[in-house]
Design an enzyme around this catalytic site. Structure first.
Site, PDB file in Angstrom:
ATOM      1  N   ARG A   1      58.625  17.010   7.716  1.00  0.00           N
ATOM      2  CA  ARG A   1      58.443  16.795   9.137  1.00  0.00           C
ATOM      3  C   ARG A   1      58.709  18.024   9.854  1.00  0.00           C
ATOM      4  O   ARG A   1      58.224  17.951  11.022  1.00  0.00           O
ATOM      5  CB  ARG A   1      59.027  15.554   9.553  1.00  0.00           C
ATOM      6  CG  ARG A   1      58.681  14.423   9.116  1.00  0.00           C
ATOM      7  CD  ARG A   1      59.488  12.897   9.434  1.00  0.00           C
ATOM      8  NE  ARG A   1      60.798  12.923   8.641  1.00  0.00           N
ATOM      9  CZ  ARG A   1      61.089  12.418   7.678  1.00  0.00           C
ATOM     10  NH1 ARG A   1      60.095  12.069   6.980  1.00  0.00           N
ATOM     11  NH2 ARG A   1      62.134  12.427   7.232  1.00  0.00           N
TER      12      ARG A   1
ATOM     13  N   GLU B   1      71.313  12.512   4.381  1.00  0.00           N
ATOM     14  CA  GLU B   1      71.918  11.196   4.972  1.00  0.00           C
ATOM     15  C   GLU B   1      71.681  10.171   3.647  1.00  0.00           C
ATOM     16  O   GLU B   1      72.510   9.259   3.485  1.00  0.00           O
ATOM     17  CB  GLU B   1      71.294  10.819   5.964  1.00  0.00           C
ATOM     18  CG  GLU B   1      71.894   9.725   6.811  1.00  0.00           C
ATOM     19  CD  GLU B   1      71.336   9.393   8.040  1.00  0.00           C
ATOM     20  OE1 GLU B   1      70.301   9.964   8.341  1.00  0.00           O
ATOM     21  OE2 GLU B   1      71.912   7.982   8.642  1.00  0.00           O
TER      22      GLU B   1
HETATM   23  P1  AMP Z   1      70.422  15.772   7.182  1.00  0.00           P
HETATM   24  O1  AMP Z   1      70.317  16.864   6.140  1.00  0.00           O
HETATM   25  O2  AMP Z   1      71.103  14.626   7.004  1.00  0.00           O
HETATM   26  O3  AMP Z   1      70.653  16.288   8.567  1.00  0.00           O
HETATM   27  O4  AMP Z   1      68.775  15.280   7.265  1.00  0.00           O
HETATM   28  C1  AMP Z   1      67.989  15.805   7.893  1.00  0.00           C
HETATM   29  C2  AMP Z   1      66.603  15.610   7.379  1.00  0.00           C
HETATM   30  O5  AMP Z   1      66.390  14.182   6.867  1.00  0.00           O
HETATM   31  C3  AMP Z   1      65.690  15.876   8.447  1.00  0.00           C
HETATM   32  O6  AMP Z   1      64.676  16.695   8.041  1.00  0.00           O
HETATM   33  C4  AMP Z   1      64.914  14.270   8.871  1.00  0.00           C
HETATM   34  O7  AMP Z   1      63.606  14.465   8.652  1.00  0.00           O
HETATM   35  C5  AMP Z   1      65.535  13.340   7.837  1.00  0.00           C
HETATM   36  N1  AMP Z   1      66.251  12.266   8.356  1.00  0.00           N
HETATM   37  C6  AMP Z   1      67.446  12.096   8.240  1.00  0.00           C
HETATM   38  N2  AMP Z   1      68.210  10.937   8.773  1.00  0.00           N
HETATM   39  C7  AMP Z   1      67.055  10.344   9.431  1.00  0.00           C
HETATM   40  C8  AMP Z   1      66.633   9.420  10.409  1.00  0.00           C
HETATM   41  N3  AMP Z   1      67.636   8.666  10.552  1.00  0.00           N
HETATM   42  N4  AMP Z   1      65.508   9.280  10.845  1.00  0.00           N
HETATM   43  C9  AMP Z   1      64.617  10.182  10.630  1.00  0.00           C
HETATM   44  N5  AMP Z   1      64.660  11.048   9.949  1.00  0.00           N
HETATM   45  C10 AMP Z   1      65.922  11.362   9.118  1.00  0.00           C
END
Ligand code: AMP
Length: 171
Positions: free
Chosen positions: A59, A96
């Site tokens: 994204r 996440e």
């Molecule tokens: P993180 O490594 O946990 O910061 O996750 C970031 C990536 O996961 C980003 O590139 C987002 O595209 C996706 N992502 C994680 N959590 C969400 C969420 N609640 N809604 C949308 N995209 C998310």
């Protein structure tokens, strides 16, 4: 900026129970929403002499090339393993939801280049930290990390100590 939130669809329990997914496709398809989002990201960095904007699969690719274009910078993709055809650097990271790896072409960033990282959502910060490390290991000078959405309750920016972080919207 906060009215942009009305253009972001929240999908409960996607991709698994307990995750509230912020769907930016509804922002992207809105002409005013897309323009204001890209203009705001450009505005924040227009004096920063950015050479390269790094976008994170998948994204981040919706935003990073447009930001690069408007800043007069180049665009470099960070991709999931096995997608880039030439020699790569690789970094493992925690999501996440799950774990994954990311890659960058080893010659994508020249030492001393001024780099901006762009992604859609800063959640736990694991992805952004991995990409920041890839940029730094490549010799890039990381000028900042930029997100459309930051999930404050996950405190992802704590993994990114010392880096400039800018998020358009906070939840
Ligand atoms: P993180 O490594 O946990 O910061 O996750 C970031 C990536 O996961 C980003 O590139 C987002 O595209 C996706 N992502 C994680 N959590 C969400 C969420 N609640 N809604 C949308 N995209 C998310």
């Amino acid at each position: 900026m906060n009215d942009l939130k009305t253009m972001i669809r929240e999908v409960p329990d996607f991709p698994k129970p307990g995750i509230n997914f912020y769907d930016i496709t509804t922002l992207l398809k809105n002409p005013a929403g897309l323009k204001r989002t890209l203009d705001a990201l450009k505005e924040r960095y227009k004096g920063s002499q950015i050479d390269t904007v790094v976008g994170i699969e998948a994204r981040g690719f919706f935003f990073a090339p447009a930001v690069a274009y408007s800043l007069g910078a180049g665009f470099v993709p960070v991709r999931k393993p096995g997608k880039l055809p030439y020699k790569t650097r690789q970094m493992e990271y925690a999501l996440e939801y799950g774990t994954d790896k990311l890659e960058i072409h080893e010659d994508a960033i020249q030492p001393g280049q001024r780099v901006l990282i762009v992604d859609d959502v800063l959640a736990t910060g694991g992805t952004a930290k991995a990409v920041a490390d890839l940029v730094t290991q490549s010799g890039g000078l990381l000028q900042g990390l930029s997100f459309v959405i930051e999930l404050d309750f996950l405190a992802g920016r704590n993994h990114l100590d010392g880096h400039d972080i800018f998020s358009l919207l906070h939840y």
